[in-house]
Write a protein that holds these residues in place. Structure first.
Motif, PDB file in Angstrom:
ATOM      1  N   HIS A 142      11.143  -9.046 -18.980  1.00 40.48           N
ATOM      2  CA  HIS A 142      10.493  -7.767 -19.114  1.00 40.48           C
ATOM      3  C   HIS A 142       9.127  -7.809 -18.455  1.00 40.48           C
ATOM      4  CE1 HIS A 142      12.997  -5.704 -22.370  1.00 40.48           C
ATOM      5  NE2 HIS A 142      13.648  -6.775 -21.989  1.00 40.48           N
ATOM      6  N   PRO A 143       8.802  -6.826 -17.646  1.00 40.87           N
ATOM      7  CA  PRO A 143       7.462  -6.790 -17.083  1.00 40.87           C
ATOM      8  C   PRO A 143       6.437  -6.632 -18.190  1.00 40.87           C
ATOM      9  CG  PRO A 143       8.942  -5.283 -15.927  1.00 40.87           C
ATOM     10  CD  PRO A 143       9.644  -5.728 -17.159  1.00 40.87           C
ATOM     11  N   LYS A 144       5.306  -7.249 -18.022  1.00 32.96           N
ATOM     12  CA  LYS A 144       4.248  -7.175 -19.027  1.00 32.96           C
ATOM     13  C   LYS A 144       3.357  -5.965 -18.837  1.00 32.96           C
ATOM     14  CE  LYS A 144       4.072 -12.146 -19.890  1.00 32.96           C
ATOM     15  NZ  LYS A 144       3.227 -13.364 -19.899  1.00 32.96           N
ATOM     16  N   GLY A 145       3.530  -5.246 -17.751  1.00 30.89           N
ATOM     17  CA  GLY A 145       2.700  -4.066 -17.529  1.00 30.89           C
ATOM     18  C   GLY A 145       3.179  -3.349 -16.304  1.00 30.89           C
ATOM     19  N   THR A 146       2.652  -2.211 -16.055  1.00 29.16           N
ATOM     20  CA  THR A 146       3.028  -1.436 -14.887  1.00 29.16           C
ATOM     21  C   THR A 146       2.195  -1.859 -13.707  1.00 29.16           C
ATOM     22  OG1 THR A 146       1.427   0.263 -15.388  1.00 29.16           O
ATOM     23  CG2 THR A 146       3.612   0.516 -16.357  1.00 29.16           C
ATOM     24  N   VAL A 147       2.591  -1.341 -12.538  1.00 32.57           N
ATOM     25  CA  VAL A 147       1.865  -1.666 -11.321  1.00 32.57           C
ATOM     26  C   VAL A 147       0.427  -1.200 -11.404  1.00 32.57           C
ATOM     27  CG1 VAL A 147       1.761  -1.262  -8.841  1.00 32.57           C
ATOM     28  CG2 VAL A 147       3.955  -1.622  -9.932  1.00 32.57           C
ATOM     29  N   SER A 148       0.222  -0.075 -12.074  1.00 35.05           N
ATOM     30  CA  SER A 148      -1.121   0.475 -12.164  1.00 35.05           C
ATOM     31  C   SER A 148      -2.050  -0.381 -12.990  1.00 35.05           C
ATOM     32  CB  SER A 148      -1.079   1.893 -12.752  1.00 35.05           C
ATOM     33  OG  SER A 148      -0.554   1.859 -14.056  1.00 35.05           O
ATOM     34  N   ASN A 149      -1.491  -1.327 -13.781  1.00 35.84           N
ATOM     35  CA  ASN A 149      -2.322  -2.182 -14.599  1.00 35.84           C
ATOM     36  C   ASN A 149      -2.656  -3.501 -13.921  1.00 35.84           C
ATOM     37  OD1 ASN A 149      -2.467  -0.422 -16.809  1.00 35.84           O
ATOM     38  ND2 ASN A 149      -0.492  -1.103 -17.577  1.00 35.84           N
ATOM     39  N   LEU A 150      -2.115  -3.719 -12.734  1.00 33.77           N
ATOM     40  CA  LEU A 150      -2.392  -4.957 -12.027  1.00 33.77           C
ATOM     41  C   LEU A 150      -3.817  -4.975 -11.518  1.00 33.77           C
ATOM     42  CD1 LEU A 150       0.858  -5.298  -9.885  1.00 33.77           C
ATOM     43  CD2 LEU A 150       0.274  -6.607 -11.918  1.00 33.77           C
ATOM     44  N   GLY A 151      -4.365  -6.187 -11.393  1.00 36.92           N
ATOM     45  CA  GLY A 151      -5.697  -6.321 -10.827  1.00 36.92           C
ATOM     46  C   GLY A 151      -5.665  -6.148  -9.324  1.00 36.92           C
ATOM     47  N   GLY A 152      -6.846  -6.173  -8.712  1.00 36.92           N
ATOM     48  CA  GLY A 152      -6.942  -5.950  -7.275  1.00 36.92           C
ATOM     49  C   GLY A 152      -6.204  -7.003  -6.476  1.00 36.92           C
ATOM     50  N   ILE A 153      -6.440  -8.295  -6.794  1.00 35.33           N
ATOM     51  CA  ILE A 153      -5.777  -9.371  -6.060  1.00 35.33           C
ATOM     52  C   ILE A 153      -4.280  -9.341  -6.313  1.00 35.33           C
ATOM     53  CG2 ILE A 153      -5.673 -11.858  -5.728  1.00 35.33           C
ATOM     54  CD1 ILE A 153      -8.231 -10.599  -4.733  1.00 35.33           C
ATOM     55  N   SER A 154      -3.882  -9.064  -7.554  1.00 36.57           N
ATOM     56  CA  SER A 154      -2.451  -9.013  -7.888  1.00 36.57           C
ATOM     57  C   SER A 154      -1.744  -7.908  -7.111  1.00 36.57           C
ATOM     58  CB  SER A 154      -2.275  -8.792  -9.388  1.00 36.57           C
ATOM     59  OG  SER A 154      -2.880  -9.831 -10.124  1.00 36.57           O
ATOM     60  N   SER A 155      -2.412  -6.753  -6.974  1.00 38.57           N
ATOM     61  CA  SER A 155      -1.814  -5.649  -6.224  1.00 38.57           C
ATOM     62  C   SER A 155      -1.615  -6.037  -4.766  1.00 38.57           C
ATOM     63  CB  SER A 155      -2.717  -4.410  -6.308  1.00 38.57           C
ATOM     64  OG  SER A 155      -2.871  -3.992  -7.644  1.00 38.57           O
ATOM     65  N   LEU A 156      -2.601  -6.741  -4.200  1.00 42.95           N
ATOM     66  CA  LEU A 156      -2.483  -7.174  -2.812  1.00 42.95           C
ATOM     67  C   LEU A 156      -1.353  -8.173  -2.642  1.00 42.95           C
ATOM     68  CD1 LEU A 156      -3.660  -7.030   0.045  1.00 42.95           C
ATOM     69  CD2 LEU A 156      -5.225  -8.884  -0.584  1.00 42.95           C
ATOM     70  N   ILE A 177     -14.621  -1.835   2.897  1.00 43.92           N
ATOM     71  CA  ILE A 177     -14.830  -2.234   1.505  1.00 43.92           C
ATOM     72  C   ILE A 177     -14.393  -1.114   0.554  1.00 43.92           C
ATOM     73  CG2 ILE A 177     -16.553  -2.925  -0.209  1.00 43.92           C
ATOM     74  CD1 ILE A 177     -18.210  -4.050   2.142  1.00 43.92           C
ATOM     75  N   GLY A 178     -14.768   0.114   0.889  1.00 41.26           N
ATOM     76  CA  GLY A 178     -14.459   1.237   0.020  1.00 41.26           C
ATOM     77  C   GLY A 178     -12.976   1.519  -0.103  1.00 41.26           C
ATOM     78  N   ALA A 179     -12.234   1.374   0.992  1.00 45.78           N
ATOM     79  CA  ALA A 179     -10.804   1.677   0.960  1.00 45.78           C
ATOM     80  C   ALA A 179     -10.079   0.814  -0.066  1.00 45.78           C
ATOM     81  CB  ALA A 179     -10.199   1.468   2.348  1.00 45.78           C
ATOM     82  N   TYR A 180     -10.481  -0.433  -0.189  1.00 46.19           N
ATOM     83  CA  TYR A 180      -9.850  -1.332  -1.154  1.00 46.19           C
ATOM     84  C   TYR A 180     -10.396  -1.101  -2.568  1.00 46.19           C
ATOM     85  CZ  TYR A 180      -8.052  -5.660  -3.178  1.00 46.19           C
ATOM     86  OH  TYR A 180      -7.403  -6.562  -3.974  1.00 46.19           O
ATOM     87  N   SER A 181     -11.712  -0.901  -2.657  1.00 49.78           N
ATOM     88  CA  SER A 181     -12.359  -0.790  -3.969  1.00 49.78           C
ATOM     89  C   SER A 181     -11.968   0.483  -4.705  1.00 49.78           C
ATOM     90  CB  SER A 181     -13.883  -0.833  -3.810  1.00 49.78           C
ATOM     91  OG  SER A 181     -14.282  -2.009  -3.147  1.00 49.78           O
ATOM     92  N   TRP A 182     -12.002   1.622  -3.996  1.00 51.66           N
ATOM     93  CA  TRP A 182     -11.734   2.894  -4.678  1.00 51.66           C
ATOM     94  C   TRP A 182     -10.280   3.028  -5.086  1.00 51.66           C
ATOM     95  CZ3 TRP A 182     -16.123   3.693  -6.226  1.00 51.66           C
ATOM     96  CH2 TRP A 182     -17.253   3.726  -5.415  1.00 51.66           C
ATOM     97  N   GLY A 183      -9.383   2.347  -4.372  1.00 51.53           N
ATOM     98  CA  GLY A 183      -7.983   2.353  -4.794  1.00 51.53           C
ATOM     99  C   GLY A 183      -7.806   1.685  -6.142  1.00 51.53           C
ATOM    100  N   ILE A 184      -8.516   0.566  -6.340  1.00 56.26           N
ATOM    101  CA  ILE A 184      -8.453  -0.133  -7.624  1.00 56.26           C
ATOM    102  C   ILE A 184      -9.056   0.734  -8.732  1.00 56.26           C
ATOM    103  CG2 ILE A 184      -9.266  -2.163  -8.884  1.00 56.26           C
ATOM    104  CD1 ILE A 184      -9.240  -3.674  -6.237  1.00 56.26           C
TER     105      ILE A 184
END
Length: 367
Positions: free
Chosen positions: A265-279, A76-83
């Motif tokens: 044009h992208p609407k945001g950077t990768v760092s602004n994506l949500g958890g599910i979007s990043s996955l 759980i932590g590995a995914y959560s703390w990355g976000i």
């Protein structure tokens, strides 16, 4: 790099110009302490389970659960703390993980019953899941051409942690017991909190978040400590460069990519994506194959490594021809000695990894 507003440079360009110096060594030392603490909390599983089983007369299933909940928390932590670190910064990410790990690890030593011990160890696992945040934070200060080599050097702190924990268990367990071992093993995580205020935020993260002035301040501090100078021009992020290429494609780009102007044009950077979007990005057609391959490699590595570490204490000193009491007394020194010796095996692995990364770096340089 020259743009419409004059010369510019990225964070990676700046880090290459500043080189690996005293600043990065200080960052390595701080992150290394965190990696040592993570290794100690993982290595302690080899000693606490059998000791608690004997003290509280637990079944084999109950003993195994003490270890299993730690890995469940890490999942759980590995995914959560990355976000958390992508949204709120690397510093806040490893601050929270250090607090959770240190506090839960220390309180585990005072657990009055099995249920509370399980709950606290699961929280320790939750904190340990954020360990990669520290390694990412460190690598974002390292010049790109040297990251492979310094990642191997950083991994050496894990080996130091396992050796130190095996030594500590060998000294503490026979005389003071498992509670003292839990309390003492939580101290390295506490050291991260002592020096947290002087740790800088990752310039790469700051740049991606549009905090260019803060990123420049960090880079200027690196330049002062390392005795180097920043490149001339304006600091820009990789995202801004990509947008500039889309808006102003070169002749070569038009020939190679005739449909470039159709890209939105992208609407945001990768760092602004949500958890599910990043996955979902990781599992997109372009990244699915390397993602699954990395997952398979890490799964095999973790399965074999932790399997061997946790089995070491189980396989030593168990004999059907010897009474349980005599067997327990005779196997204690053998158990700690065996784990201590096995910990040194990591040194040879690090040597081979360092040799491989150095050879790979030379090959890339030559080509």
């Amino acid at each position: 790099m020259t743009g419409a507003e004059g010369p510019s440079y990225t964070v990676d360009d700046a880090l290459v110009a500043l080189g690996f110096g005293n600043f990065q060594i200080l960052v390595l030392a701080y992150a290394g302490v965190g990696w040592v603490s993570e290794a100690m909390e993982m290595m302690i599983l080899s000693f606490v389970g059998p000791a608690v089983q004997t003290a509280w007369n637990l079944s084999a299933h109950e003993e195994s659960l003490i270890t299993s909940v730690v890995f469940a928390g890490m999942l759980i932590g590995a995914y959560s703390w990355g976000i958390v670190s992508d949204k709120h910064g690397r510093r806040k990410g490893f601050l929270i993980t250090a607090i959770v790990t240190a506090l839960a690890g220390f309180l585990s030593a005072f657990a009055p019953n099995y249920i509370l011990l399980i709950a606290l160890r699961s929280l320790v696992g939750l904190g340990l899941g954020g360990g990669p945040v520290l390694s990412s934070w460190f690598l974002e200060f390292v010049p790109a051409p040297n990251r492979g080599t310094w990642m191997v050097v950083f991994s050496a702190f894990w080996t130091l942690g396992t050796i130190f924990e095996a030594s500590l268990a060998w000294i503490v367990m026979p005389k003071l017991g498992w509670r003292w071992l839990l309390a003492l093993s939580s101290l390295p995580s506490s050291f991260l909190l002592l020096f947290y205020k002087v740790t800088p935020e990752s310039p790469r993260y700051l740049c991606l978040k549009g905090r260019t002035a803060d990123a420049i301040n960090v880079l200027e501090k690196i330049a002062r400590v390392n005795g180097r100078e920043l490149p001339s021009g304006n600091l820009v992020s990789d995202h801004e460069i990509e947008l500039h290429k889309i808006d102003n494609p070169s002749e070569d780009t038009r020939l190679l990519s005739p449909r470039t102007n159709e890209v939105e044009h992208p609407k945001g950077t990768v760092s602004n994506l949500g958890g599910i979007s990043s996955l979902l990005v990781l599992l997109s057609p372009k990244l699915a194959r390397p993602t699954l391959l990395l997952w398979a490699v890490f799964f095999g590595n973790a399965f074999s490594y932790y399997g061997l570490v946790l089995l070491t204490t189980e396989l030593n000193g168990h004999s059907k021809c010897m009474p349980d009491k005599l067997q327990t007394e005779k196997s204690q020194d053998v158990k700690y000695k065996s784990v201590f010796i096995a910990s040194f095996a990591g040194i040879f692995l690090l040597i081979s990894e360092f040799s491989y990364s150095t050879a790979a770096g030379k090959c890339l340089t030559d080509t």
